[in-house]
Scaffold this motif. Sequence first.
Motif, PDB file in Angstrom:
ATOM      1  N   PRO A  25       0.848  -1.198   0.000  1.00 24.67           N
ATOM      2  CA  PRO A  25       0.000   0.000   0.000  1.00 24.67           C
ATOM      3  C   PRO A  25       0.886   1.251   0.000  1.00 24.67           C
ATOM      4  O   PRO A  25       2.110   1.150   0.104  1.00 24.67           O
ATOM      5  CB  PRO A  25      -0.778  -0.133   1.313  1.00 24.67           C
ATOM      6  N   ALA A  26       0.275   2.417  -0.107  1.00 28.70           N
ATOM      7  CA  ALA A  26       1.021   3.676  -0.106  1.00 28.70           C
ATOM      8  C   ALA A  26       1.505   3.973   1.317  1.00 28.70           C
ATOM      9  O   ALA A  26       0.775   4.524   2.140  1.00 28.70           O
ATOM     10  CB  ALA A  26       0.146   4.803  -0.623  1.00 28.70           C
ATOM     11  N   VAL A  27       2.731   3.562   1.610  1.00 27.52           N
ATOM     12  CA  VAL A  27       3.329   3.781   2.924  1.00 27.52           C
ATOM     13  C   VAL A  27       4.755   4.283   2.749  1.00 27.52           C
ATOM     14  O   VAL A  27       5.377   4.095   1.708  1.00 27.52           O
ATOM     15  CB  VAL A  27       3.368   2.480   3.781  1.00 27.52           C
ATOM     16  N   ASP A  28       5.245   4.937   3.800  1.00 21.83           N
ATOM     17  CA  ASP A  28       6.661   5.255   3.906  1.00 21.83           C
ATOM     18  C   ASP A  28       7.246   4.205   4.834  1.00 21.83           C
ATOM     19  O   ASP A  28       6.896   4.148   6.018  1.00 21.83           O
ATOM     20  CB  ASP A  28       6.874   6.656   4.487  1.00 21.83           C
ATOM     21  N   ALA A  29       8.087   3.336   4.302  1.00 23.99           N
ATOM     22  CA  ALA A  29       8.669   2.240   5.073  1.00 23.99           C
ATOM     23  C   ALA A  29      10.108   2.579   5.439  1.00 23.99           C
ATOM     24  O   ALA A  29      10.852   3.129   4.625  1.00 23.99           O
ATOM     25  CB  ALA A  29       8.633   0.955   4.255  1.00 23.99           C
ATOM     26  N   PHE A  30      10.488   2.253   6.664  1.00 25.80           N
ATOM     27  CA  PHE A  30      11.842   2.502   7.149  1.00 25.80           C
ATOM     28  C   PHE A  30      12.406   1.187   7.668  1.00 25.80           C
ATOM     29  O   PHE A  30      11.832   0.571   8.562  1.00 25.80           O
ATOM     30  CB  PHE A  30      11.810   3.560   8.263  1.00 25.80           C
ATOM     31  N   ILE A  31      13.499   0.735   7.086  1.00 27.24           N
ATOM     32  CA  ILE A  31      14.139  -0.533   7.447  1.00 27.24           C
ATOM     33  C   ILE A  31      15.429  -0.238   8.205  1.00 27.24           C
ATOM     34  O   ILE A  31      16.262   0.539   7.732  1.00 27.24           O
ATOM     35  CB  ILE A  31      14.505  -1.353   6.182  1.00 27.24           C
ATOM     36  N   THR A  32      15.603  -0.886   9.336  1.00 22.83           N
ATOM     37  CA  THR A  32      16.845  -0.803  10.093  1.00 22.83           C
ATOM     38  C   THR A  32      17.457  -2.199  10.144  1.00 22.83           C
ATOM     39  O   THR A  32      16.782  -3.159  10.520  1.00 22.83           O
ATOM     40  CB  THR A  32      16.580  -0.308  11.535  1.00 22.83           C
ATOM     41  N   ALA A  33      18.715  -2.294   9.756  1.00 21.71           N
ATOM     42  CA  ALA A  33      19.396  -3.589   9.785  1.00 21.71           C
ATOM     43  C   ALA A  33      19.886  -3.875  11.204  1.00 21.71           C
ATOM     44  O   ALA A  33      20.360  -2.987  11.901  1.00 21.71           O
ATOM     45  CB  ALA A  33      20.577  -3.582   8.824  1.00 21.71           C
ATOM     46  N   ARG A  34      19.748  -5.125  11.615  1.00 18.42           N
ATOM     47  CA  ARG A  34      20.262  -5.579  12.907  1.00 18.42           C
ATOM     48  C   ARG A  34      21.556  -6.375  12.676  1.00 18.42           C
ATOM     49  O   ARG A  34      21.886  -6.729  11.544  1.00 18.42           O
ATOM     50  CB  ARG A  34      19.234  -6.463  13.600  1.00 18.42           C
ATOM     51  N   ALA A  35      22.243  -6.664  13.750  1.00 19.56           N
ATOM     52  CA  ALA A  35      23.543  -7.341  13.657  1.00 19.56           C
ATOM     53  C   ALA A  35      23.448  -8.701  12.982  1.00 19.56           C
ATOM     54  O   ALA A  35      24.407  -9.146  12.351  1.00 19.56           O
ATOM     55  CB  ALA A  35      24.149  -7.478  15.045  1.00 19.56           C
ATOM     56  N   GLY A  36      22.312  -9.379  13.072  1.00 16.39           N
ATOM     57  CA  GLY A  36      22.156 -10.683  12.446  1.00 16.39           C
ATOM     58  C   GLY A  36      22.285 -10.638  10.934  1.00 16.39           C
ATOM     59  O   GLY A  36      22.622 -11.647  10.299  1.00 16.39           O
ATOM     60  N   ALA A  37      22.054  -9.469  10.320  1.00 17.51           N
ATOM     61  CA  ALA A  37      22.136  -9.343   8.864  1.00 17.51           C
ATOM     62  C   ALA A  37      23.570  -9.480   8.369  1.00 17.51           C
ATOM     63  O   ALA A  37      23.792  -9.825   7.209  1.00 17.51           O
ATOM     64  CB  ALA A  37      21.557  -8.004   8.413  1.00 17.51           C
ATOM     65  N   ARG A  38      24.537  -9.254   9.238  1.00 18.63           N
ATOM     66  CA  ARG A  38      25.944  -9.337   8.844  1.00 18.63           C
ATOM     67  C   ARG A  38      26.297 -10.730   8.334  1.00 18.63           C
ATOM     68  O   ARG A  38      26.935 -10.871   7.298  1.00 18.63           O
ATOM     69  CB  ARG A  38      26.838  -8.984  10.028  1.00 18.63           C
ATOM     70  N   ALA A  39      25.883 -11.758   9.047  1.00 21.90           N
ATOM     71  CA  ALA A  39      26.265 -13.131   8.700  1.00 21.90           C
ATOM     72  C   ALA A  39      25.198 -13.866   7.892  1.00 21.90           C
ATOM     73  O   ALA A  39      25.425 -14.998   7.467  1.00 21.90           O
ATOM     74  CB  ALA A  39      26.555 -13.910   9.981  1.00 21.90           C
ATOM     75  N   ALA A  40      24.065 -13.233   7.659  1.00 18.74           N
ATOM     76  CA  ALA A  40      22.964 -13.899   6.943  1.00 18.74           C
ATOM     77  C   ALA A  40      23.277 -14.024   5.455  1.00 18.74           C
ATOM     78  O   ALA A  40      23.912 -13.138   4.869  1.00 18.74           O
ATOM     79  CB  ALA A  40      21.673 -13.122   7.138  1.00 18.74           C
TER      80      ALA A  40
END
Length: 111
Positions: free
Chosen positions: A76-91
Amino acid sequence: MRGAQKLCSAAEFERARKSRDRRADTLFVLQWVGNSGPEARIGMAVSARAVGGAVGRNRVRRLIRESFRLRRGQLPAVDAFITARAGARAASNAEIFASLGRLWQEIPSGQ
């Protein structure tokens, strides 16, 4: 990604970041707020503390943008904000795509 599909100003980032509508898993935090535009827009925060050096941060940003590009028509028409967590480093790339796919589905279509 076109400029109209990104959050550009500090005020737009803050508005999405302070939203109470949020979902999270071990890799990312997704916050969103409805917008008055015709389509979804995205902003992201991928810090060196969470993900590491420039190569890792750029990899995660690229995957976030690609996941958003593939799902944008369903959001839908939204403003989405994604924050990366430490788990994303090794994923792996597949784990990141799966995580983002689950988070995108959490946004209710009535926004």
